[in-house]
Design an enzyme around this catalytic site. Structure first.
Site, PDB file in Angstrom:
ATOM      1  N   ALA A 148       0.813  -1.218   0.000  1.00 51.94           N
ATOM      2  CA  ALA A 148       0.000   0.000   0.000  1.00 51.94           C
ATOM      3  C   ALA A 148       0.846   1.267   0.000  1.00 51.94           C
ATOM      4  O   ALA A 148       0.443   2.276  -0.580  1.00 51.94           O
ATOM      5  CB  ALA A 148      -0.929   0.000   1.211  1.00 51.94           C
ATOM      6  N   THR A 149       2.012   1.236   0.627  1.00 51.37           N
ATOM      7  CA  THR A 149       2.852   2.437   0.646  1.00 51.37           C
ATOM      8  C   THR A 149       3.232   2.856  -0.768  1.00 51.37           C
ATOM      9  O   THR A 149       3.138   4.030  -1.137  1.00 51.37           O
ATOM     10  CB  THR A 149       4.113   2.206   1.493  1.00 51.37           C
ATOM     11  OG1 THR A 149       3.728   2.012   2.865  1.00 51.37           O
ATOM     12  CG2 THR A 149       5.057   3.395   1.412  1.00 51.37           C
ATOM     13  N   ASN A 194      -6.389   2.560  10.903  1.00 53.99           N
ATOM     14  CA  ASN A 194      -5.617   1.410  11.353  1.00 53.99           C
ATOM     15  C   ASN A 194      -5.387   1.375  12.853  1.00 53.99           C
ATOM     16  O   ASN A 194      -5.145   0.306  13.425  1.00 53.99           O
ATOM     17  CB  ASN A 194      -4.269   1.366  10.632  1.00 53.99           C
ATOM     18  CG  ASN A 194      -3.466   2.637  10.815  1.00 53.99           C
ATOM     19  OD1 ASN A 194      -3.930   3.716  10.445  1.00 53.99           O
ATOM     20  ND2 ASN A 194      -2.270   2.538  11.363  1.00 53.99           N
ATOM     21  N   GLN A 197      -7.303  -1.304   5.669  1.00 50.83           N
ATOM     22  CA  GLN A 197      -8.002  -1.982   6.759  1.00 50.83           C
ATOM     23  C   GLN A 197      -9.454  -2.325   6.408  1.00 50.83           C
ATOM     24  O   GLN A 197     -10.143  -2.960   7.193  1.00 50.83           O
ATOM     25  CB  GLN A 197      -7.984  -1.110   8.017  1.00 50.83           C
ATOM     26  CG  GLN A 197      -6.608  -0.769   8.547  1.00 50.83           C
ATOM     27  CD  GLN A 197      -5.863  -1.979   9.108  1.00 50.83           C
ATOM     28  OE1 GLN A 197      -6.473  -2.952   9.549  1.00 50.83           O
ATOM     29  NE2 GLN A 197      -4.543  -1.917   9.119  1.00 50.83           N
ATOM     30  N   HIS A 208      -1.176  -8.343   2.839  1.00 51.89           N
ATOM     31  CA  HIS A 208      -0.973  -8.992   4.136  1.00 51.89           C
ATOM     32  C   HIS A 208      -1.943  -8.519   5.208  1.00 51.89           C
ATOM     33  O   HIS A 208      -1.961  -9.063   6.317  1.00 51.89           O
ATOM     34  CB  HIS A 208       0.476  -8.811   4.607  1.00 51.89           C
ATOM     35  CG  HIS A 208       0.823  -7.451   5.125  1.00 51.89           C
ATOM     36  ND1 HIS A 208       0.955  -7.184   6.469  1.00 51.89           N
ATOM     37  CD2 HIS A 208       1.098  -6.293   4.486  1.00 51.89           C
ATOM     38  CE1 HIS A 208       1.296  -5.916   6.637  1.00 51.89           C
ATOM     39  NE2 HIS A 208       1.385  -5.350   5.441  1.00 51.89           N
ATOM     40  N   THR A 246       9.664  -6.374 -12.527  1.00 54.42           N
ATOM     41  CA  THR A 246       9.114  -7.713 -12.753  1.00 54.42           C
ATOM     42  C   THR A 246       8.156  -8.091 -11.641  1.00 54.42           C
ATOM     43  O   THR A 246       8.486  -7.999 -10.454  1.00 54.42           O
ATOM     44  CB  THR A 246      10.258  -8.743 -12.822  1.00 54.42           C
ATOM     45  OG1 THR A 246      11.158  -8.388 -13.868  1.00 54.42           O
ATOM     46  CG2 THR A 246       9.711 -10.143 -13.076  1.00 54.42           C
ATOM     47  N   CYS A 271       3.750   0.646  12.632  1.00 56.51           N
ATOM     48  CA  CYS A 271       4.653   1.521  11.880  1.00 56.51           C
ATOM     49  C   CYS A 271       5.292   2.580  12.772  1.00 56.51           C
ATOM     50  O   CYS A 271       6.339   3.122  12.467  1.00 56.51           O
ATOM     51  CB  CYS A 271       3.898   2.199  10.750  1.00 56.51           C
ATOM     52  SG  CYS A 271       3.090   1.041   9.644  1.00 56.51           S
TER      53      CYS A 271
END
Length: 358
Positions: A72-73, A140, A168, A186, A222, A304
């Site tokens: 997501a970042t 989150n 989330q 994840h 890739t 985080c």
């Protein structure tokens, strides 16, 4: 051990693991092909990627395209930096740092305030030159569900784009209208290291990472068939068990609220994803609590920011003092959590808090 940190990451779904294995073949196997190669092994790998793209897309609004990223970042960076350079980026005070820090680095930015319950309402102005509004669907840290439909409408009224961090929310609640939506595998029982940006039809972004031009010319590099296949399988499982998972989480929430009835809830009890229980106890030494209850995995804030020593910017934004923010913990639970685990964890956490004289 009891795992109650679902906002940080979720256990890998068996279906995701099984889907990944074929594409991790070593010598003698046929699953290690490059999905961008024209030969048969490459075409097989590409077919796996495209199947996963369809599986992931099934939980998004109709239309649009899925751009696979490393998480997501990266997806949020692509959305913020690739959607223009002129104008202000307005974002809520409780956004993840992947939004806040990127918005500040990309140019002029403006912070939208939130109420004590953690909601960012549309009864506030945005700068006239706002080009992009960023409001996450589910926070989150405190689980608050945001009025993203209203923010999408407000963005349109101001001739701005709307970006939603749905990390989330994806696989848990229905995703609402947006121009761009970011997710990470994840967080819904897929593997780490892969995510996606959904981009609505008709919206053209600028490339922010140059190279081979893979992924619609927007994201070079890739692709990993194994990670993407795992993400697709996790998305399909989430789609199939959507209602069942939600009901299970509500059951866990109701039990946890009773077991922690003398703790103060942070954020809204109603406008909330109920797999997130953020609460505080006045005077609590959270560091000592976590040391005394080492076999229960929970958080003192978002993963985080943990270890920084700074009070949570989310808890500060909803009006908590530094002391209150530092006396808060977050429990996260979901599909694979049992009622017995909630009860055992509550007994241990409450006993450790009481041992502090609280």
């Amino acid at each position: 051990m009891i795992y109650l940190d679902y906002q940080a990451t979720t256990p890998l779904a068996p279906e995701a693991r099984d889907a990944m294995l074929r594409w991790l073949d070593g010598p003698g196997g046929t699953g290690f092909g490059n999905p961008h190669s024209a030969h048969r092994m490459g075409r097989q790998a590409k077919a796996a990627v495209e199947l996963a793209r369809d599986q992931v897309a099934a939980l998004f609004p109709a239309g649009g395209k899925i751009v696979f990223t490393s998480g997501a970042t990266e997806a949020l960076n692509l959305a913020i930096r690739g959607s223009g350079r002129d104008g202000t980026v307005s974002y809520s005070a409780i956004e993840h740092s992947a939004v806040g820090d990127t918005a500040q680095a990309a140019g002029p930015s403006h912070v939208l305030n939130v109420a004590k319950d953690g909601q960012c309402n549309t009864r506030q102005d945005v700068p006239d030159d706002t080009r992009l509004i960023c409001v996450m669907q589910v926070n989150n840290e405190i689980g608050t569900i945001q009025p993203t439909i209203e923010w999408y409408r407000k963005a349109k009224e101001n001739n701005a784009l709307f970006l939603c961090d749905a990390v989330q929310a994806y696989g848990r609640i229905e995703l609402t209208g947006a121009d761009m939506i970011a997710i990470s595998a994840h967080k819904f029982h897929g593997p780490k290291g892969v995510g996606a940006l959904w981009v609505r039809d008709g919206l053209d972004l600028e490339e922010v990472q140059t190279g081979g031009g893979q992924e619609f010319g927007l994201r070079s590099g890739t692709l990993s068939p194994a990670l993407i296949a795992g993400m697709g399988a996790a998305a399909q499982r989430a789609n199939e068990t959507f209602d069942q998972d939600a009901e299970h989480v509500r059951t866990l929430w109701n039990s946890a609220r009773e077991l922690f009835d003398d703790w103060t809830l942070n954020g809204s009890a109603d406008a909330r994803w109920h797999g997130n229980l953020n609460m505080r106890r006045e005077g609590l030494d959270v560091g000592r609590l976590m040391s005394d209850v080492r076999d229960v995995m929970f958080s003192a804030g978002s993963a985080c920011a943990s270890g920084s020593g700074r009070p949570s910017h989310v808890l500060k934004a909803i009006g908590l003092s530094d002391k209150q923010a530092k006396s808060s913990i977050r429990l996260g639970f979901g599909r694979y959590t049992t009622l017995d685990e909630i009860e055992e964890a509550a007994a241990k956490i409450n006993a450790a808090a009481e041992a502090q004289g609280l």
